[in-house]
Design an enzyme around this catalytic site. Structure first.
Site, PDB file in Angstrom:
ATOM      1  N   GLU A  90       0.823  -1.195   0.000  1.00  0.00           N
ATOM      2  CA  GLU A  90       0.000   0.000   0.000  1.00  0.00           C
ATOM      3  C   GLU A  90       0.867   1.259   0.000  1.00  0.00           C
ATOM      4  OE1 GLU A  90      -3.694  -2.083   2.394  1.00  0.00           O
ATOM      5  OE2 GLU A  90      -2.334  -0.843   3.536  1.00  0.00           O
ATOM      6  N   CYS A 103       3.169   8.653   0.479  1.00  0.00           N
ATOM      7  CA  CYS A 103       3.733   7.880   1.580  1.00  0.00           C
ATOM      8  C   CYS A 103       3.986   6.475   1.054  1.00  0.00           C
ATOM      9  CB  CYS A 103       2.716   7.884   2.724  1.00  0.00           C
ATOM     10  SG  CYS A 103       3.201   6.869   4.118  1.00  0.00           S
ATOM     11  N   CYS A 117       0.877  -0.383  16.317  1.00  0.00           N
ATOM     12  CA  CYS A 117       0.858  -0.285  14.851  1.00  0.00           C
ATOM     13  C   CYS A 117       0.279  -1.549  14.227  1.00  0.00           C
ATOM     14  CB  CYS A 117       2.280  -0.045  14.334  1.00  0.00           C
ATOM     15  SG  CYS A 117       2.390   0.042  12.536  1.00  0.00           S
ATOM     16  N   CYS A 333      -1.610   6.646   9.400  1.00  0.00           N
ATOM     17  CA  CYS A 333      -0.393   6.079   9.985  1.00  0.00           C
ATOM     18  C   CYS A 333      -0.738   4.883  10.853  1.00  0.00           C
ATOM     19  CB  CYS A 333       0.301   7.082  10.888  1.00  0.00           C
ATOM     20  SG  CYS A 333       0.629   8.644  10.141  1.00  0.00           S
TER      21      CYS A 333
HETATM   22  N1  SAH Z   1       9.049   2.054  10.548  1.00  0.00           N
HETATM   23  C1  SAH Z   1       9.158   3.464  10.310  1.00  0.00           C
HETATM   24  C2  SAH Z   1       8.183   3.914   9.264  1.00  0.00           C
HETATM   25  C3  SAH Z   1       6.732   3.940   9.717  1.00  0.00           C
HETATM   26  S1  SAH Z   1       6.250   5.590   9.711  1.00  0.00           S
HETATM   27  C4  SAH Z   1       9.020   4.223  11.617  1.00  0.00           C
HETATM   28  O1  SAH Z   1       8.735   3.582  12.617  1.00  0.00           O
HETATM   29  O2  SAH Z   1       9.259   5.413  11.659  1.00  0.00           O
HETATM   30  C5  SAH Z   1       4.715   5.576  10.375  1.00  0.00           C
HETATM   31  C6  SAH Z   1       4.598   6.416  11.633  1.00  0.00           C
HETATM   32  O3  SAH Z   1       3.299   6.199  12.173  1.00  0.00           O
HETATM   33  C7  SAH Z   1       5.579   5.984  12.699  1.00  0.00           C
HETATM   34  O4  SAH Z   1       5.970   7.090  13.484  1.00  0.00           O
HETATM   35  C8  SAH Z   1       4.716   5.044  13.498  1.00  0.00           C
HETATM   36  O5  SAH Z   1       5.234   4.821  14.785  1.00  0.00           O
HETATM   37  C9  SAH Z   1       3.417   5.774  13.514  1.00  0.00           C
HETATM   38  N2  SAH Z   1       2.277   4.908  13.844  1.00  0.00           N
HETATM   39  C10 SAH Z   1       2.198   3.584  13.721  1.00  0.00           C
HETATM   40  N3  SAH Z   1       1.000   3.145  14.123  1.00  0.00           N
HETATM   41  C11 SAH Z   1       0.287   4.231  14.505  1.00  0.00           C
HETATM   42  C12 SAH Z   1      -1.048   4.418  14.975  1.00  0.00           C
HETATM   43  N4  SAH Z   1      -1.868   3.396  15.127  1.00  0.00           N
HETATM   44  N5  SAH Z   1      -1.431   5.668  15.237  1.00  0.00           N
HETATM   45  C13 SAH Z   1      -0.595   6.721  15.064  1.00  0.00           C
HETATM   46  N6  SAH Z   1       0.659   6.596  14.585  1.00  0.00           N
HETATM   47  C14 SAH Z   1       1.095   5.368  14.316  1.00  0.00           C
END
Ligand code: SAH
Length: 354
Positions: A90, A103, A117, A333
């Protein structure tokens, strides 16, 4: 077959020369592909017919199939793309005024298993190849081009941990920034990491893109729980690596901070976060928890979000609250992959015909 999208136009010139074709043919092919978004060699009419047929046998220009494009009420679009080995990945296109941000995913699934996540639940399928990362951008350009718009920014914030697939991510960035390919300024590309400390310096040496670090907690005790990678690379080491990351004098790195009700959203948390941000000269990107089925974490109340932001502002820390985009199609996210095997979001439209 070799993959055309994995090669920068410079590399392609060398590949073509090695195969006995004139180097300028590579420039023509790159122009067809990236400027005119034409993937079929048969349609590249300024190439001799024999060469078109030869190239079509040698080079693949379609690593990902467009499976579906789901559009959210706010204009965010989720691209569901299929790999040759049958996986689904995605990418999310986010319009913001004149910006069109894509993204992208860097892995199928993710090995890090951050507790909040959705992607982490899938576990890691495999790393995406460079051409599969680049093709997310080409699909986005095709979709945007249909309405006369162009891609302006790319963020590595989709599925996966980019620094655990560094060589393919770096190669994709080289194609995205190459003047004869996507020609994006490296300043408009952001790599987000959960903090793979030894790879941070490597990224900084290879390309000069913006860095975002997923912090989410200001103590090792809590971060160990939310981002299990912290047990290997604790906060002090991570902040040290951030300080050493090369950034231009007036640029800042960013910290992402998912706000989880009752977990990391108190005033005391905000004060601790402000101290870390000031020390690191970083800005803060607050992401209220995007809820997904099966997750116990909740989004804080609006009043709590305002209070948290207020503490950061009073401390003089640059902070933005990322109002969620595309959550009605599970494109926000931490929601990517959440519905992969179960259901289709309500507002889906079929894949645009090519
Ligand atoms: N693995 C990388 C790329 C993912 S970026 C990283 O961790 O940075 C996606 C962003 O969204 C990251 O900051 C992740 O921690 C955040 N994220 C993941 N699940 C989320 C959720 N349920 N709600 C809000 N942010 C979330």
């Amino acid at each position: 077959m070799r993959s055309l999208l994995a090669r920068t136009p410079d590399e392609l010139r060398a590949d073509f020369a090695a195969a006995g074709h004139a180097g300028f043919r590579a420039v023509q092919v790159a122009h067809w592909l990236y400027a005119r978004r034409e993937r079929e060699f048969a349609a590249m009419l300024n190439l001799p017919r024999a060469l078109r047929m030869e190239l079509a046998d040698e080079w693949d220009t379609r690593p990902l199939e467009r499976v579906a494009v789901h559009e959210a009420a706010d204009g965010t679009r989720k691209l569901v793309l299929g790999t040759r080995d049958g996986a689904r990945i995605e990418a999310v296109l986010i319009p913001e005024g004149r910006r069109q941000t894509l993204c992208v995913s860097s892995q199928i699934g993710c090995s890090l298993d951050c507790s909040f996540c959705a992607t982490g639940r899938m576990g890691l399928g495999r790393n995406l190849r460079a051409e599969e990362i680049v093709d997310q951008a080409l699909h986005a350009c095709e979709i945007l081009g249909a309405s006369g718009r162009t891609l302006t920014h790319v963020v590595f914030m989709g599925m996966g941990e980019p620094l655990l697939n560094l060589s393919n991510v770096v190669q994709a960035i080289r194609v995205l920034t190459h003047a004869e390919a996507f020609a994006l300024s490296p300043k408009r590309i952001t790599v987000s990491t959960a903090g793979v400390v030894p790879k941070l310096a490597e990224l900084g040496r290879a390309v000069s893109v913006r860095l975002a670090v997923s912090l989410h907690a200001t103590s090792d005790a809590l971060r160990d729980e939310l981002v299990p990678l912290n047990r290997r690379f604790p906060l002090a080491k991570l902040l040290e690596a951030c300080a050493a990351y090369p950034i231009a004098k007036r640029d800042r790195l960013s910290f992402e901070y998912a706000l989880l009700a009752g977990v990391n959203d108190s005033d005391a948390d905000a004060h601790a976060l402000a101290r870390i941000a000031l020390e690191a000269r970083a800005k803060i990107n607050l992401i209220p928890m995007n809820e997904h089925p099966g997750s116990p974490y909740r989004r804080p109340s609006e009043a709590r979000l305002d209070a948290f932001l207020g503490v950061l502002a009073a401390a003089g820390v640059g902070a933005t609250l990322r109002r969620s985009r595309g959550d009605d199609i599970f494109a926000a996210c931490g929601q990517l992959g959440a519905l992969a095997e179960t259901q289709t979001p309500p507002t889906s439209v079929d894949a645009a015909s090519r």
